[in-house]
Design an enzyme around this catalytic site. Sequence first.
Site, PDB file in Angstrom:
ATOM      1  N   ASN A 127       0.609  -1.504  -0.246  1.00  0.00           N
ATOM      2  CA  ASN A 127      -0.291   0.028   0.320  1.00  0.00           C
ATOM      3  C   ASN A 127       0.874   1.412   0.298  1.00  0.00           C
ATOM      4  O   ASN A 127       0.395   1.989  -0.399  1.00  0.00           O
ATOM      5  CB  ASN A 127      -1.219  -0.242   1.246  1.00  0.00           C
ATOM      6  CG  ASN A 127      -2.030  -0.796   0.994  1.00  0.00           C
ATOM      7  OD1 ASN A 127      -2.445  -0.861   0.035  1.00  0.00           O
ATOM      8  ND2 ASN A 127      -3.059  -0.926   1.852  1.00  0.00           N
ATOM      9  N   PHE A 135      -5.397   3.542  11.352  1.00  0.00           N
ATOM     10  CA  PHE A 135      -5.324   2.361  10.457  1.00  0.00           C
ATOM     11  C   PHE A 135      -5.360   2.835   9.004  1.00  0.00           C
ATOM     12  O   PHE A 135      -4.658   4.625   8.823  1.00  0.00           O
ATOM     13  CB  PHE A 135      -7.341   2.652  10.229  1.00  0.00           C
ATOM     14  CG  PHE A 135      -7.707   2.324  11.621  1.00  0.00           C
ATOM     15  CD1 PHE A 135      -8.145   0.773  11.308  1.00  0.00           C
ATOM     16  CD2 PHE A 135      -7.981   3.083  13.035  1.00  0.00           C
ATOM     17  CE1 PHE A 135      -8.921   0.196  12.495  1.00  0.00           C
ATOM     18  CE2 PHE A 135      -8.728   2.394  13.722  1.00  0.00           C
ATOM     19  CZ  PHE A 135      -8.991   0.732  13.390  1.00  0.00           C
ATOM     20  N   GLU A 136      -4.430   2.326   8.767  1.00  0.00           N
ATOM     21  CA  GLU A 136      -3.559   2.397   6.941  1.00  0.00           C
ATOM     22  C   GLU A 136      -4.603   4.080   6.399  1.00  0.00           C
ATOM     23  O   GLU A 136      -3.306   4.144   5.673  1.00  0.00           O
ATOM     24  CB  GLU A 136      -2.738   1.327   7.008  1.00  0.00           C
ATOM     25  CG  GLU A 136      -4.076   0.857   5.619  1.00  0.00           C
ATOM     26  CD  GLU A 136      -3.307  -0.763   5.660  1.00  0.00           C
ATOM     27  OE1 GLU A 136      -2.601  -0.853   4.462  1.00  0.00           O
ATOM     28  OE2 GLU A 136      -4.056  -1.432   6.518  1.00  0.00           O
ATOM     29  N   ALA A 137      -5.218   3.218   6.287  1.00  0.00           N
ATOM     30  CA  ALA A 137      -6.286   4.896   5.340  1.00  0.00           C
ATOM     31  C   ALA A 137      -6.120   6.532   5.739  1.00  0.00           C
ATOM     32  O   ALA A 137      -6.400   7.091   4.907  1.00  0.00           O
ATOM     33  CB  ALA A 137      -7.351   3.925   4.701  1.00  0.00           C
ATOM     34  N   GLY A 139      -1.229  -2.832   3.621  1.00  0.00           N
ATOM     35  CA  GLY A 139      -0.452  -2.264   3.702  1.00  0.00           C
ATOM     36  C   GLY A 139       0.630  -2.881   5.224  1.00  0.00           C
ATOM     37  O   GLY A 139       1.597  -2.964   5.901  1.00  0.00           O
TER      38      GLY A 139
END
Lengths: 371, 264
Positions: A170, B53-55, B137
């Site tokens: 990501n 959180f990776e977002a 991720g």
Amino acid sequence: MSFGLFFCPEGAGETSRFPGVTTKLDRQEEVEKLENNAEMYWTGLSPDDAREALVNKDKSMRDKRMTLKEAVSQFIKDGDNVGVGGFVNIRQPIAITHEMVRHGFKDLTLSWQSAGMGPDYLAGAMMVDESHFSIKRIELAYWAHEAFGLSPMFRYLAERGKIEIEDWSNYNMSARFKAGAMGLPFIPTRGPLGGDIASSCRTKIIDCPFTGRPIALLPASNPNVSIIHVQAADKYGNCIIRGTDCTCAELAMGSAHTIVTCEQLVSHELITAAPKEVGIPFAAVDAVIEVPFGAYPGACRRHYYFNGDHIKQFHTGATEMCKGGSSDTLKAYYDENIFGVETFDEFIAKFPVTKLMADQKAESFNCERLA
Amino acid sequence: MTASTDYTAQEIIVAAGAKVLEDKKIVFVGTGLPMVAALLAKLTHASGLIPVFEAGAVGPPLSVGLPISVGDSKTFTGASYVGGLNAAFEMTQRGFADFGFIGGAEVDMYGNLNSTMIGDYPAGYQTPKVRLPGSGGASDMAASCERTILIVPHDKRKFSEKLQYITSPGHLDGSPNARFKAGMQGKGPYRLISTKGIFDFDKETKRMRLIQTFPGETVESIQAATGFELLVAPDVTEFAPPTVEEVRMIREDIDPLGAFVKRA
């Protein structure tokens, strides 16, 4: 590729007053080596071509409203590298993918970090009729649905060797889009290092010139076109994003063209009332289309939560094909929901109003606010 | 605190995962059971836990319920700071993440994880037997969070001598300073929670070491279900089963729809 502008007389050597201009690139064989570097190839635009595309573009603040049909036929071509906005099933550009399927494209490269329904719709179209729609290659970190399971479309195409795959993480994909947006050919990151991702992709691992430790260099991603859904936009393409920014701004800034759909088209005055809220500036956008529910059956903050039942229903036909079954169920889904309608509104109209209202209500619980 | 006698394999993973999380630490939470465990920890002993959180959401209270995606709207409500993926992962590289909490389909004795493909790598990379979702991720968290906590369902094929693909690097080949030499940051795998017990990684050899067995399991039964030789701590204890209240919280308060914790 031409280095004519940087030509320096022989013998100028490294003593030039412009050291960057007199490099080993002056030597023709070195240039050829660079151009023929078998390990490196650009799958969208090269950094120089991306720059050139932007230089030659009309960047005026003009009315960019058009229909989705017009936008898709005007800005996407066969063979393009298409950057997909959103993250897993959040703010995926679903309406745009439906229109792409109706139009039909060949040999696309798709780039994203984590995605779900967006590439599912494109890949499912390929499973139904490869002569109408085909994907050549994907550059990705994740293609699945978190709580809603694996993507049967990904499994079908990958396990049959029907698409080229380039795995990244990501952060890798996000940083590649960021490098593209920064006008840089690469970006250093602390990975992929130590595992197999590094040998699955075009990363180069070098010894950092400053610390001496290994560091990964990732090539920029500059897609030909990006497809992005946002909460609000004005007719010029200034966009406001709620919840996760994903990597939508980086994608828009790095691509040669950007198609934006929005839940709500609002006045320029309202969008710019708080300029810092503008996540994507007008100059990076080519087309603006107001499409309520444009990320449905995925979720869109402040508007609607996931319709997991429909995600599963859509997967049924692809799962049958994974198990060796026929394409009948999947084809029937496409015939009814995509080829059988003219616009995305007609697809949304197939859902019971009570279901759409329930998904809106679920989201209004997530971010309670006064009407 | 009555011990439950009616809990599932996933529920004990969640209870164990929650206990491993420390209060007042920043934890990057991967999708799935780590999210359930983080919420349970926050509602029990670790109210000061800071999930990221990776977002892009940093430190949400999670007061509107269990997110079903790491980019879920529920991760943004009440968050202290929000951005996108680049902003989040830049924080892990910088050293803001005390823990990363991730899952995988396959693990080896050094805590390396596979979530990319089952098949023959590299020869069969473009035609995998089973194509898994990919890193997401997880490999970023594995590379740059200070410590990582791993969740892998226990069976002999999934606890494998040699991974078919290394997605998320752990202690690599276990050699001294392997992570540092490869250019990575952080100390790597710290705990692994399976459906059979809890493991740490030996200080010297970096090999997986059994430290707690789940009720009904023994050192022998766990070794028998593992595809490589486990190290065993001298003082292996039994992990206490989740309490009736913890199981109730998981079923009624945290994941009432069974998004990640399946009833079966």
